[in-house]
Structure formats: structure tokens, C-alpha cells
Design a protein around this motif. Structure first.
Motif, short mmCIF file in Angstrom:
data_model
loop_
_atom_site.label_atom_id
_atom_site.label_comp_id
_atom_site.label_asym_id
_atom_site.label_seq_id
_atom_site.Cartn_x
_atom_site.Cartn_y
_atom_site.Cartn_z
N UNK A 1 0.95 -1.10 -0.17
CA UNK A 1 -0.01 0.13 0.00
C UNK A 1 0.92 1.50 0.18
N UNK A 2 0.10 2.37 -0.07
CA UNK A 2 0.85 3.88 0.02
C UNK A 2 1.65 3.80 1.31
N UNK A 3 2.81 4.12 1.28
CA UNK A 3 3.54 4.19 2.75
C UNK A 3 3.18 5.22 3.32
N UNK A 4 3.23 5.49 4.72
CA UNK A 4 3.03 6.76 5.54
C UNK A 4 3.86 7.58 5.21
N UNK A 5 3.76 8.88 5.72
CA UNK A 5 4.59 9.85 5.52
C UNK A 5 5.87 9.63 6.15
#
Length: 312
Positions: free
Chosen positions: A252-256
């Protein structure tokens, strides 16, 4: 006349070792499997099983009959998947076993495209490690398997299975944005030896791949946490308590606060492939699924989604 169901029961007992295990694999009760075996012994006029402690062993005639049975069942499967199937209309049910990230990155898009294609295919999906997936397809518990093969951990494929590689899945090391390595474009194994790791469970293929990274350095990674879910790996990297080696497929999209840094010398990559029994090669359903998977894998989106590497 020998009953096909009885042959299938005997072959399952030989594969799984006990009546109970065979019954579980076939979806029947142990008593139903035992009845099939007794029917086979009555028809043949000889014993095919003998008690040994709490388990059973196949007699010499039982082993010979099981071998013949496997060949007959394979030919029957090939007949059903070719001559009795309409090549223009892929229909029926397929049992798919896949490793977890491929369920997200490949099987999810596959199910959507099957619906769009109008094919009357009904897929059931089970998430398993590649070794278990190969075993399930090999013994007939599943029809298709999505597997991976790390460049450092080869996957053994039985001769009666066909393997087609679909794509390469690169893995990155994930670190917190405050970590010194987050500012690098790439990292080598020697720079990772003193890190604290989260890994998949001991014995899993991805765990073995992590161990192999440091084999030439004569070191063992400091693994503090074992968890099978890469989502947990990402969460703990975000909390700054560990680093992780996580493939891109289905990521998934990685956290900031999580940065993906490519590993080089060597690059950490695994080949992703599709396995099925050779007897099912001409099956319209399997051929249709294979074509769709090639398209999904070839698009590149499955293995390089929003979680692709970025530098901090």
C-alpha cells in the motif's frame, strides 16, 4: 468395476498419510473415506491398507493400485479440462492459492477483470506461503497457485506441474524518515548489519531471503519481531522501532514517515509465477486466467504501486 471415488480416496490416503488427513483434504468425513476404501477392497478382493500403530500403511497391492489410480485420475482431469470443455467459453470453479501480497496485487485485479470479461468463472482464494501453495496444487487441493522465488531462495516445482513466470517483484528496506539511511538513494547489505529488524516468521521464504542477505558477511540479522503481515512491518517502521524488507507487489501507499530505500549488491528481488498441473494446460478457465494475469503483471502497476521507493 472399480469406482473412481474409491481410487481418489486411496490416492489421497497415500498422499496425506492418514485417513483423517485425506478426509480433511477431500472435504469428507473420515468414515466416508473409510467406506470408499472398504468398497475398493471388496471389489478387488484384497486388502489395500494395513494398520500400523495409530496410522495406516498401504499394502504392496495398495501402493500399486494407488499408482494406477493417480494416472487414471490425471487422464480424467485432462479429459474434463480439454475435450469436455468449450474453449470459447471458460466456465466453472477454480481453486486458487496465493501468497498474501499477490492476493492484493494480482488476484484482486484478476477478479475484477474476470467480471469485466463476462467469463462464467467462480474463483475461491486461499492465502498460503509458496511452498504450501505448490504442495496444494501438486496434490490436487488447488487448481492454480501464485508463487514467488527469491533470487537467493529457490522454490522446488514438481515435474507434473507447469510454472510460468509473470513478473519480477523488487523488495526495498523500509526505514523511518528520521533514520540516517532514509537520505540515501540506495543501500548495501553491509550498511544494514546493525539494524533491528521485523521479519516474517522463522522458516517462511521471505524470512530466509532476509537471512541470505547477510550470509556473505558472516552475520545474522538482529530480528526482534516476527509477524506474517507486511502491514504490521510498515506500522512498526512508522513507529521507529525496526526496519523491514518489504516487496513492492501489493504494497500500500507508505505513511509519510516511512521511506523505501532500494537494496543493491545484490538487488533484492523475487520472481512471481503461476503454477498448475500439466493435465490442466488446455483448460479454457486456466488459459483465460493466465492471459488476464499476464496483462496485469505486464502493466507494471501490480509490482510498482503507490508504495514504490522514494527518498526522504
Amino acid at each position: 468395476m472399480i469406482d473412481i471415488g474409491s481410487l481418489r480416496a486411496l490416492a489421497a490416503i497415500e498422499q496425506h498419510g492418514t485417513v483423517i488427513a485425506a478426509a480433511e483434504a477431500m472435504g469428507f468425513s473420515p468414515s466416508a473415506v473409510s467406506q470408499q476404501v472398504k468398497k475398493l477392497e471388496k471389489e478387488g478382493g484384497f486388502a489395500v491398507l494395513e494398520r500400523r500403530g495409530r496410522g495406516v500403511l498401504l499394502t504392496e497391492r495398495g501402493l500399486a493400485l494407488a499408482a494406477y489410480g493417480r494416472r487414471i485420475l490425471a487422464e480424467l482431469e485432462e479429459l474434463e479440462s480439454t475435450l469436455l470443455a468449450d474453449p470459447a467459453k471458460p466456465t466453472g470453479s477454480l481453486r486458487v492459492v496465493s501468497f498474501s501480497t499477490a492476493v492484493r496485487g494480482l488476484v484482486g485485479p484478476l477478479l475484477a477483470r474476470i467480471g469485466q470479461s463476462g467469463a462464467a468463472l467462480d474463483l475461491s482464494v486461499l492465502a498460503e506461503d509458496p511452498r504450501e501453495a505448490v504442495a496444494r496444487v501438486a496434490n490436487g487441493e488447488a487448481d492454480l497457485g501464485l508463487v514467488h522465488n527469491w533470487n537467493s531462495v529457490p522454490l522446488v516445482i514438481p515435474e507434473h506441474l507447469t510454472l510460468e513466470w509473470l513478473c519480477e517483484d523488487v523488495a526495498d528496506v523500509l526505514v523511518h524518515s528520521s533514520h540516517p539511511l532514509a537520505r540515501q538513494a540506495e543501500v548495501e547489505p553491509a550498511q544494514l548489519v546493525d539494524e533491528r529488524w521485523i521479519s516474517t516468521p522463522d522458516g517462511a521464504i521471505c524470512n530466509e531471503a532476509l537471512l541470505r542477505i547477510f550470509a556473505d558477511l558472516g552475520r545474522v540479522p538482529d530480528i526482534r519481531i516476527y509477524d506474517p503481515d507486511f502491514a504490521t512491518h510498515i506500522a512498526l517502521v512508522e513507529q521507529g522501532v525496526a526496519v523491514a524488507l518489504v516487496p513492492r507487489l501489493g504494497r500500500p501507499a507508505l505513511p509519510p514517515d516511512v521511506v523505501a530505500v532500494p537494496v543493491v549488491n545484490p538487488i533484492q528481488a523475487r520472481q512471481v509465477g503461476l503454477v498448475h498441473r500439466r493435465t490442466m494446460t488446455a483448460s479454457p478457465g486456466i488459459r483465460h486466467v493466465a492471459v488476464l494475469l499476464r496483462g496485469i503483471a505486464g502493466s507494471g502497476a501490480a509490482a510498482s504501486g503507490p508504495g514504490a521507493p522514494r527518498t526522504g
